[in-house]
Motif scaffolding. Sequence first.
Motif: not given
Length: 181
Positions: A16-19
């Motif tokens: 969910s926090i991978c950009r």
Amino acid sequence: MAEKILPKPNSLMPLSICRSDILPKKDDTMFGNIPIGKVQKGGRKNAVADLRSFLNHRSRHYLYHISAPDLSEFYCSRLSAHLAWGTLSVREVAQSIVKRRSQLSPDEKKSLGRNLTAFGSRLAWRCHFVQKIEDQPEIETHCMHPAFEGLRVNEHNEAHFQAWENIPFNMFTCHVQKAEN
């Protein structure tokens, strides 16, 4: 390598926090010129097809043509990208080699078996060097043995290059002919 191959997972948990930045297209100018000729296709289906094609057909002349630039495109395994990207596992390829060898007739074992053994050996060496670079990442930029550091301080010596370039070709062929006599 002989352990059971794990089944494909039913689903993967997303991060969910991978950009990430937008990935460039394959013909983006940052990659240079567009490749000429055939470009190998990726993906699991192509990986399995490439493995089957190699084990059943292309490996028959693997040893004789692997170092020939004009023929290696056909006779090499074409599995490097699939192994690097994970569309095939090394265990899967190693087990496929063993299975294919068990299917060979006695006559095929002499020729095709030897080619498959050679390929299996190269696969093992690939694993060795992947592990080596993981354990010692400095070997990418430094000599493995410290005694060789600085050996190529002067990368290019034009006088030495010209001397090498101007050696008559027949000097080498004459030497070989004399040695054969």
